[in-house]
Design an enzyme around this catalytic site. Structure first.
Site, PDB file in Angstrom:
ATOM      1  N   TYR A  97      44.850 -59.705 -62.266  1.00  0.00           N
ATOM      2  CA  TYR A  97      45.692 -58.628 -61.761  1.00  0.00           C
ATOM      3  C   TYR A  97      45.595 -57.415 -62.661  1.00  0.00           C
ATOM      4  O   TYR A  97      45.175 -57.500 -63.821  1.00  0.00           O
ATOM      5  CB  TYR A  97      47.162 -59.054 -61.611  1.00  0.00           C
ATOM      6  N   CYS A  98      45.994 -56.268 -62.099  1.00  0.00           N
ATOM      7  CA  CYS A  98      46.251 -55.059 -62.880  1.00  0.00           C
ATOM      8  C   CYS A  98      47.743 -54.763 -62.723  1.00  0.00           C
ATOM      9  O   CYS A  98      48.525 -55.681 -62.474  1.00  0.00           O
ATOM     10  CB  CYS A  98      45.372 -53.902 -62.418  1.00  0.00           C
ATOM     11  N   PHE A  99      48.157 -53.519 -62.854  1.00  0.00           N
ATOM     12  CA  PHE A  99      49.588 -53.249 -62.799  1.00  0.00           C
ATOM     13  C   PHE A  99      50.156 -53.445 -61.399  1.00  0.00           C
ATOM     14  O   PHE A  99      51.174 -54.105 -61.210  1.00  0.00           O
ATOM     15  CB  PHE A  99      49.894 -51.833 -63.295  1.00  0.00           C
ATOM     16  N   SER A 105      42.230 -53.974 -60.038  1.00  0.00           N
ATOM     17  CA  SER A 105      42.006 -55.362 -59.623  1.00  0.00           C
ATOM     18  C   SER A 105      40.812 -55.466 -58.685  1.00  0.00           C
ATOM     19  O   SER A 105      39.949 -56.346 -58.831  1.00  0.00           O
ATOM     20  CB  SER A 105      43.257 -55.907 -58.914  1.00  0.00           C
TER      21      SER A 105
END
Length: 368
Positions: A97-99, A105
Site C-alpha cells: 500500500y501507499c497512503f 500503489s
C-alpha cells in the site's frame, strides 16, 4: 494470480493474520505511523517526495508524475524493484500500500508485474486501514462488558493481567508502566502507533471466548501515550475490581521493577559504568517529575534517601536501602493519591481481593 486489489472487507483478516505489508510511502510518512506487520520499502525517498509535492502544487498532477518518473529511473528504479521483489519472495502472501492506495500503489504493482512478480495492493491504502482501526477502538467498549482493574501501586496489576485471557495490557502497548517511575529503556511508540497497536490487540481479544474486556485502571496519559477519548470515557464509567496485596509484597515488587530490572537493563545496554549512571539518572529524574506534588521538603528527603541507596548499591552491591525511599514514596505519595481516586469510584466496585481471590472471581464471571 491473487486478486490485484485487497478490498475493505478483508481489513480485519489482514490484522488478525498479521499479513506482511510492503509500505511504499516515504520514510517520513512511515515514521509518523505504521502497522506492526509492515516494512517500509519506499517508492520515493523523502527528498524525492518533497520535490514531487512541490511540483504538483506549482504545475499540476501530470508534471508531478513526470518528475517522479525522472527521479526514480534507471539504476535507482531497478534497485527499488529488486528490493520489492526480494520482499515478496520472502513473504509470498504480502500486500502493498501507499497512503491512499492510489498512484504509488498502482505504479509499484505495475513495475513488479513487469518483473514477473505479482502482489495485490490494499484498497484505500494506509489511510483506510488507519480509519478502520480507529473504528475498532471506538466500538470496542460496546462489544463486551468492560471491567477496570484497580489497586495500589506495586500490587501486581500487570502481572495479574498477563495471566488473564480477558485482559488487554495497555501499559505493554504503551511501553510505559503508567507511574512516575514507569519509563522503560526503549522509547514509547508514537501516538499513532500506540493507537494502531491498541486496536489490533482489541481485534485479537474479540476472537477469544472471554466474557469481558479487562483493562488496568489508567490515567488518560500512559507516559506520553494518550488513550483515545471515547475509549477512555468508557473506561471511566466501567465497573471496578480492586486487587489487594500486602505492603511487603508491594515493596519487593517495586524494588524489582524500579531497581533490579532497570539497573540490569541499562547495564546490558550501556555497560556497567555508563549503565549505572543512566540508571541513577532515571531514578533521580523520575523523582524530579513529581517534585511539585511532593513539595520541596518531601522531595529533598526522598532524594537524599535515594542517593544513599544508590551509593550503597554501587559500593556494596546491596539494594536494601532502596526499600526505604520506596516505602516512603508509597505511603506519602502513591497510596493517598490512590485512595482519593478509589473513593470517587467506590459505587462501581464489584469485588476486592487477593490475586488468587481475583482469579477465582473472574473464573466464575466467565460462567455467569
Amino acid at each position: 494470480m491473487p486478486n490485484a486489489i485487497v478490498a475493505a472487507e478483508q481489513y480485519r483478516e489482514i490484522f488478525l493474520n498479521q499479513h506482511p505489508i510492503m509500505d511504499v510511502r516515504a520514510p517520513i510518512e512511515f515514521t509518523r505511523g505504521a502497522f506492526p506487520n509492515s516494512t517500509n520499502l519506499p517508492l520515493m525517498l523523502d527528498s524525492e517526495r518533497e520535490k514531487v509535492g512541490t511540483c504538483y502544487k506549482q504545475s499540476g498532477q501530470q508534471a508531478a508524475i513526470a518528475l517522479g518518473h525522472s527521479l526514480v529511473n534507471g539504476p535507482i528504479k531497478q534497485q527499488r524493484i529488486e528490493a520489492w521483489a526480494s520482499y515478496v519472495k520472502a513473504n509470498p502472501n504480502a500486500y502493498l500500500y501507499c497512503f491512499r492506495g492510489g498512484l504509488r500503489s498502482q505504479l509499484t504493482q505495475q513495475w513488479l508485474k513487469e518483473a514477473c512478480v505479482e502482489v495485490p495492493y490494499i484498497q484505500g491504502g494506509y489511510k483506510a486501514l488507519r480509519q478502520y482501526l480507529i473504528g475498532v477502538i471506538e466500538a470496542a467498549p460496546t462489544q463486551q462488558p468492560l471491567l477496570s482493574l484497580s489497586g495500589m501501586t506495586g500490587c501486581g496489576k500487570t502481572d495479574f493481567l498477563l495471566q488473564r485471557k480477558e485482559a488487554v495490557d495497555l501499559e505493554g502497548i504503551a511501553n510505559h508502566r503508567g507511574s512516575s517511575f514507569g519509563k522503560n529503556i526503549d522509547p514509547q511508540p508514537t501516538q499513532i502507533n500506540f493507537e494502531n497497536q491498541l486496536a489490533i490487540a482489541l481485534l485479537q481479544h474479540q476472537t477469544s471466548d472471554a466474557a469481558c474486556l479487562l483493562l488496568e485502571d489508567e490515567s488518560f496519559l500512559i507516559g506520553r501515550s494518550a488513550l483515545p477519548q471515547t475509549f477512555y470515557n468508557a473506561m471511566q464509567a466501567a465497573n471496578v475490581l480492586v486487587l489487594e496485596e500486602s505492603d511487603d509484597a508491594r515493596l519487593e515488587r517495586l524494588r524489582n521493577e524500579y531497581v533490579h530490572k532497570m539497573y540490569s537493563g541499562f547495564c546490558e545496554r550501556l555497560g556497567a559504568e555508563a549503565g549505572f549512571a543512566a540508571f541513577s539518572d532515571y531514578l533521580l529524574q523520575s523523582l524530579v517529575s513529581i517534585r511539585k506534588r511532593l513539595g520541596g521538603k518531601q522531595h529533598q528527603e526522598l532524594q537524599d534517601l535515594m542517593q544513599q541507596a544508590l551509593d550503597q548499591q554501587i559500593n556494596q552491591n546491596d539494594t536494601s536501602l532502596h526499600l526505604v525511599w520506596i516505602n516512603l514514596l508509597l505511603h506519602k505519595y502513591y497510596d493517598p493519591m490512590y485512595l482519593y481516586q478509589l473513593e470517587k469510584k467506590s459505587e462501581r466496585v464489584l469485588f476486592k481481593g487477593s490475586h488468587q481471590a481475583m482469579h477465582e472471581w473472574l473464573d466464575s464471571y466467565q460462567t455467569r
